[in-house]
Design a protein around this motif. Structure first.
Motif, PDB file in Angstrom:
ATOM      1  N   GLY A 162      15.001 -27.555 -22.936  1.00 51.91           N
ATOM      2  CA  GLY A 162      14.714 -26.569 -23.974  1.00 51.91           C
ATOM      3  C   GLY A 162      14.032 -25.325 -23.456  1.00 51.91           C
ATOM      4  O   GLY A 162      14.143 -24.259 -24.035  1.00 51.91           O
ATOM      5  N   GLN A 163      13.338 -25.423 -22.343  1.00 47.34           N
ATOM      6  CA  GLN A 163      12.606 -24.283 -21.810  1.00 47.34           C
ATOM      7  C   GLN A 163      13.289 -23.675 -20.595  1.00 47.34           C
ATOM      8  O   GLN A 163      12.815 -22.696 -20.047  1.00 47.34           O
ATOM      9  N   VAL A 164      14.382 -24.252 -20.134  1.00 44.57           N
ATOM     10  CA  VAL A 164      15.135 -23.780 -18.974  1.00 44.57           C
ATOM     11  C   VAL A 164      14.256 -23.709 -17.731  1.00 44.57           C
ATOM     12  O   VAL A 164      14.329 -22.783 -16.955  1.00 44.57           O
ATOM     13  N   LEU A 165      13.400 -24.686 -17.572  1.00 43.42           N
ATOM     14  CA  LEU A 165      12.511 -24.727 -16.422  1.00 43.42           C
ATOM     15  C   LEU A 165      12.744 -25.993 -15.613  1.00 43.42           C
ATOM     16  O   LEU A 165      13.120 -27.022 -16.151  1.00 43.42           O
ATOM     17  N   SER A 204      23.304 -28.775 -13.335  1.00 40.48           N
ATOM     18  CA  SER A 204      24.449 -28.452 -14.187  1.00 40.48           C
ATOM     19  C   SER A 204      23.936 -27.693 -15.406  1.00 40.48           C
ATOM     20  O   SER A 204      22.821 -27.900 -15.852  1.00 40.48           O
ATOM     21  N   GLU A 205      24.776 -26.793 -15.896  1.00 40.11           N
ATOM     22  CA  GLU A 205      24.408 -26.084 -17.117  1.00 40.11           C
ATOM     23  C   GLU A 205      25.613 -26.032 -18.045  1.00 40.11           C
ATOM     24  O   GLU A 205      26.752 -25.913 -17.601  1.00 40.11           O
ATOM     25  N   GLY A 242      29.383 -28.969 -17.028  1.00 39.87           N
ATOM     26  CA  GLY A 242      29.027 -30.375 -16.969  1.00 39.87           C
ATOM     27  C   GLY A 242      27.702 -30.650 -17.628  1.00 39.87           C
ATOM     28  O   GLY A 242      26.828 -29.801 -17.661  1.00 39.87           O
ATOM     29  N   SER A 243      27.574 -31.834 -18.172  1.00 41.64           N
ATOM     30  CA  SER A 243      26.315 -32.178 -18.812  1.00 41.64           C
ATOM     31  C   SER A 243      25.446 -33.043 -17.912  1.00 41.64           C
ATOM     32  O   SER A 243      24.240 -33.008 -18.009  1.00 41.64           O
ATOM     33  N   GLY A 249      19.553 -18.174 -10.235  1.00 43.42           N
ATOM     34  CA  GLY A 249      18.164 -18.545 -10.474  1.00 43.42           C
ATOM     35  C   GLY A 249      17.806 -18.642 -11.945  1.00 43.42           C
ATOM     36  O   GLY A 249      16.728 -19.081 -12.305  1.00 43.42           O
ATOM     37  N   GLN A 250      18.721 -18.202 -12.800  1.00 41.22           N
ATOM     38  CA  GLN A 250      18.545 -18.317 -14.242  1.00 41.22           C
ATOM     39  C   GLN A 250      19.517 -19.374 -14.761  1.00 41.22           C
ATOM     40  O   GLN A 250      20.443 -19.762 -14.062  1.00 41.22           O
ATOM     41  N   SER A 251      19.294 -19.816 -15.982  1.00 42.23           N
ATOM     42  CA  SER A 251      20.139 -20.867 -16.531  1.00 42.23           C
ATOM     43  C   SER A 251      20.442 -20.612 -17.995  1.00 42.23           C
ATOM     44  O   SER A 251      19.628 -20.056 -18.711  1.00 42.23           O
ATOM     45  N   GLN A 252      21.625 -21.046 -18.394  1.00 45.41           N
ATOM     46  CA  GLN A 252      22.010 -21.008 -19.799  1.00 45.41           C
ATOM     47  C   GLN A 252      22.161 -22.452 -20.263  1.00 45.41           C
ATOM     48  O   GLN A 252      23.238 -23.004 -20.233  1.00 45.41           O
TER      49      GLN A 252
END
Length: 109
Positions: free
Chosen positions: A11-14, A55-56, A80-81, A36-39
């Motif tokens: 939930g926080q993408v960390l 995976s994102e 992918g999950s 370095g970022q994620s969705q």
């Protein structure tokens, strides 16, 4: 990698780096589509050389950062999950399907 534990906070993408039974060391990551970022990161695994594979879902990619969070590689078109690394095999699962890649072919190790 002795005493290291990486936890993906979806939930926080960390990604949290914890040591010695839960001692906080650092966190990295933020929302977005750049390296370095994620969705919506969803799965996290570690290779035998200590790189992370994340995976994102919304970004439809796998990201490979170092253990300190520095971007190494992106593998696009791979929604992918869940992700797992066993030996030289990289497994990506999504909606009841499983894809398997040789780690060397992906340039991850």
């Amino acid at each position: 990698f002795d005493g290291e534990l990486f936890v993906l906070c979806r939930g926080q993408v960390l990604v949290l780096d914890l040591r010695n039974g839960g001692e906080f060391v650092r966190s990295f990551g933020e929302y977005g589509g750049a390296p370095g970022q994620s969705q919506w990161g969803h799965g996290l695994a570690t290779t035998s050389t200590g790189l992370l594979v994340m995976s994102e879902i919304h970004g439809e990619r796998l990201q490979v950062p170092t253990r300190s969070g520095a971007p190494v590689q992106e593998l696009g078109g791979c929604k992918g999950s869940s992700v797992s690394v066993r030996g030289q095999q990289l497994y990506v699962a999504r909606s009841g399907r499983l894809a398997c890649f040789e780690v060397d072919e992906c340039g991850v190790d």
